[in-house]
Structure formats: structure tokens, C-alpha cells
Design an enzyme around this catalytic site. Structure first.
Site, mmCIF file in Angstrom:
data_model
loop_
_atom_site.group_PDB
_atom_site.id
_atom_site.type_symbol
_atom_site.label_atom_id
_atom_site.label_comp_id
_atom_site.label_asym_id
_atom_site.label_seq_id
_atom_site.Cartn_x
_atom_site.Cartn_y
_atom_site.Cartn_z
ATOM 1 N N CYS A 154 41.722 -8.397 -86.360
ATOM 2 C CA CYS A 154 42.315 -9.347 -87.309
ATOM 3 C C CYS A 154 41.191 -10.189 -87.886
ATOM 4 O O CYS A 154 40.029 -9.747 -87.888
ATOM 5 C CB CYS A 154 43.427 -10.173 -86.654
ATOM 6 S SG CYS A 154 42.885 -11.274 -85.338
ATOM 7 N N ASP A 171 49.672 -13.556 -91.040
ATOM 8 C CA ASP A 171 48.784 -14.456 -90.298
ATOM 9 C C ASP A 171 49.563 -15.722 -89.896
ATOM 10 O O ASP A 171 50.018 -16.463 -90.766
ATOM 11 C CB ASP A 171 47.621 -14.805 -91.227
ATOM 12 C CG ASP A 171 46.617 -15.726 -90.586
ATOM 13 O OD1 ASP A 171 46.859 -16.147 -89.438
ATOM 14 O OD2 ASP A 171 45.607 -16.010 -91.239
ATOM 15 N N ASN A 193 40.384 -13.264 -84.511
ATOM 16 C CA ASN A 193 40.465 -12.774 -83.120
ATOM 17 C C ASN A 193 40.960 -13.866 -82.169
ATOM 18 O O ASN A 193 40.579 -13.902 -80.997
ATOM 19 C CB ASN A 193 39.116 -12.185 -82.649
ATOM 20 C CG ASN A 193 39.173 -11.376 -81.353
ATOM 21 O OD1 ASN A 193 38.205 -11.315 -80.611
ATOM 22 N ND2 ASN A 193 40.295 -10.759 -81.061
ATOM 23 N N CYS A 239 44.561 -15.055 -82.835
ATOM 24 C CA CYS A 239 46.038 -15.033 -82.912
ATOM 25 C C CYS A 239 46.576 -13.605 -82.794
ATOM 26 O O CYS A 239 47.083 -13.204 -81.747
ATOM 27 C CB CYS A 239 46.530 -15.664 -84.217
ATOM 28 S SG CYS A 239 46.054 -17.391 -84.437
ATOM 29 N N ARG A 240 46.454 -12.826 -83.879
ATOM 30 C CA ARG A 240 47.135 -11.522 -83.911
ATOM 31 C C ARG A 240 46.497 -10.467 -83.010
ATOM 32 O O ARG A 240 47.198 -9.816 -82.226
ATOM 33 C CB ARG A 240 47.211 -11.013 -85.359
ATOM 34 C CG ARG A 240 48.106 -11.876 -86.229
ATOM 35 C CD ARG A 240 47.920 -11.575 -87.698
ATOM 36 N NE ARG A 240 46.596 -11.979 -88.162
ATOM 37 C CZ ARG A 240 46.119 -11.777 -89.380
ATOM 38 N NH1 ARG A 240 46.871 -11.132 -90.253
ATOM 39 N NH2 ARG A 240 44.921 -12.192 -89.713
ATOM 40 N N SER A 241 45.171 -10.269 -83.130
ATOM 41 C CA SER A 241 44.581 -9.153 -82.367
ATOM 42 C C SER A 241 44.539 -9.397 -80.860
ATOM 43 O O SER A 241 44.761 -8.446 -80.102
ATOM 44 C CB SER A 241 43.222 -8.725 -82.930
ATOM 45 O OG SER A 241 42.266 -9.751 -82.852
HETATM 46 P P1 4NP Z 1 44.009 -14.295 -86.629
HETATM 47 O O1 4NP Z 1 44.420 -15.720 -87.264
HETATM 48 O O2 4NP Z 1 43.225 -13.568 -87.705
HETATM 49 O O3 4NP Z 1 45.328 -13.649 -86.357
HETATM 50 O O4 4NP Z 1 43.197 -14.607 -85.400
HETATM 51 C C1 4NP Z 1 43.530 -16.600 -87.861
HETATM 52 C C2 4NP Z 1 42.741 -17.395 -87.076
HETATM 53 C C3 4NP Z 1 41.883 -18.317 -87.665
HETATM 54 C C4 4NP Z 1 41.824 -18.417 -89.049
HETATM 55 C C5 4NP Z 1 42.618 -17.598 -89.823
HETATM 56 C C6 4NP Z 1 43.459 -16.683 -89.229
HETATM 57 N N1 4NP Z 1 40.976 -19.371 -89.651
HETATM 58 O O5 4NP Z 1 41.022 -19.506 -90.882
HETATM 59 O O6 4NP Z 1 40.205 -20.041 -88.949
#
Ligand code: 4NP
Length: 159
Positions: A11, A127, A14, A16-18
Site C-alpha cells: 500500500c 485508503d 504500510n 493501514c491496509r497492507s
Molecule cells: P496505507 O494508509 O497506505 O493503507 O498505510 C496510509 C498511511 C499513511 C498515509 C496515507 C495512507 N499518509 O499520507 O501518511
């Protein structure tokens, strides 16, 4: 037994989703007695959260479903990942595009959309980072459906 299949969940951050996808798939493979068939990890295309544990909302949501994500730490996708993993499963189409652009010509890795490869449908895992706890619940449900689809693929040898 054949070499385990290497699956990398990918993702942006790294956090939240992954990591949720990694934790859920590990749990579902364990429950199915198939853990030895897969080598699993997760990473992000971005660098903002390197070394951080998963987002506390992701940890809380997975915890409610009996899955502990707290020991995971974020890392960034590397060029070596394209040789070390057979399948790189991307949370959304932006990540998919980015990963395919970075894939070295010499790599044989399949770089695919997580929900599509797992048979859930050709769609993104939204997201949840700027969302609320219900968005994390939605992420969990989607990646759990994906994990169950992947367990079936592994069981049937459709890799
Ligand atoms: P992820 O979510 O890609 O599912 O881990 C996010 C985590 C952090 C950010 C964006 C999405 N960020 O903008 O910091």
C-alpha cells in the site's frame, strides 16, 4: 514440498491496509493449515512511516477480530522485493501503477490488484488513513474477503 509462494502486500504507508492484509492472510492461512505454503510480508511505496508500527486504529480494528498487528513495522518497497516475491498484491490502482513502473525488466513477479487477484472484484481497497473507525472496519472486511480468496487459490494451486 514445493518452495513457498512469496506474497508481498503493498500500500502507500504500510501502516493501514497492507499490514492488515498481511495479518489477516497469515491468520486465515494458519486456520486453513496452509501457512507453510506461503511466505508473507508487506511494504509501502511511500517513506513517511518507515519503522513505525501499524496505525493504532488498524491495530484496534484487527484486535477486535482476534488478530494482533502490533509487532509489524513499516518498510518501503525495494527493488529486491521484485526478485524475492512471486506476487505483489497492491491495495489500489495508484499503488498498482506505481509498482508496475518500478518493476525491473528482469523481474518475474506478478504485480496485481489485491481484490482482483483474490477474486473479490476489480476494485480498490480505499485508503482509511483520513477516515474514521468505520473506514478501518471496511478495510478489514475487504482484506478479509481477499484473504479468504487467496486461501482458496493456494488450496487449489492457482498461483
Ligand atoms: P496505507 O494508509 O497506505 O493503507 O498505510 C496510509 C498511511 C499513511 C498515509 C496515507 C495512507 N499518509 O499520507 O501518511
Amino acid at each position: 514440498m514445493a518452495r513457498p509462494l512469496g506474497i508481498l502486500m503493498l500500500c502507500l504507508g504500510n501502516i493501514c491496509r497492507s499490514p492488515t492484509a498481511e495479518g489477516v492472510l497469515r491468520a486465515r492461512l494458519d486456520e486453513a493449515g496452509l501457512a507453510a505454503r506461503v511466505r508473507l510480508d508487506s511494504a509501502g511505496t511511500g517513506s513517511s512511516h518507515i519503522g513505525h508500527p501499524p496505525d493504532e486504529r488498524a491495530i484496534a480494528c484487527a484486535g477486535k477480530h482476534g488478530i494482533d498487528l502490533s509487532a509489524l513495522r513499516a518498510r518501503r518497497l525495494t527493488l529486491e522485493d521484485f526478485d524475492e516475491f512471486d506476487t505483489i498484491l497492491c491495495a489500489d490502482r495508484t499503488i498498482l501503477h506505481d509498482a508496475r513502473m518500478r518493476k525491473p525488466r528482469t523481474s518475474h513477479a506478478q504485480v496485481e490488484l489485491l481484490l482482483e487477484w483474490s477474486g473479490v472484484g476489480k476494485k480498490d481497497v480505499p485508503d482509511p488513513y483520513y477516515g474514521a473507525s468505520r473506514d478501518f472496519e471496511q478495510t478489514f472486511k475487504l482484506v478479509d474477503a481477499a484473504a479468504q480468496g487467496i486461501v482458496e487459490r493456494v488450496r487449489q494451486g492457482r498461483l
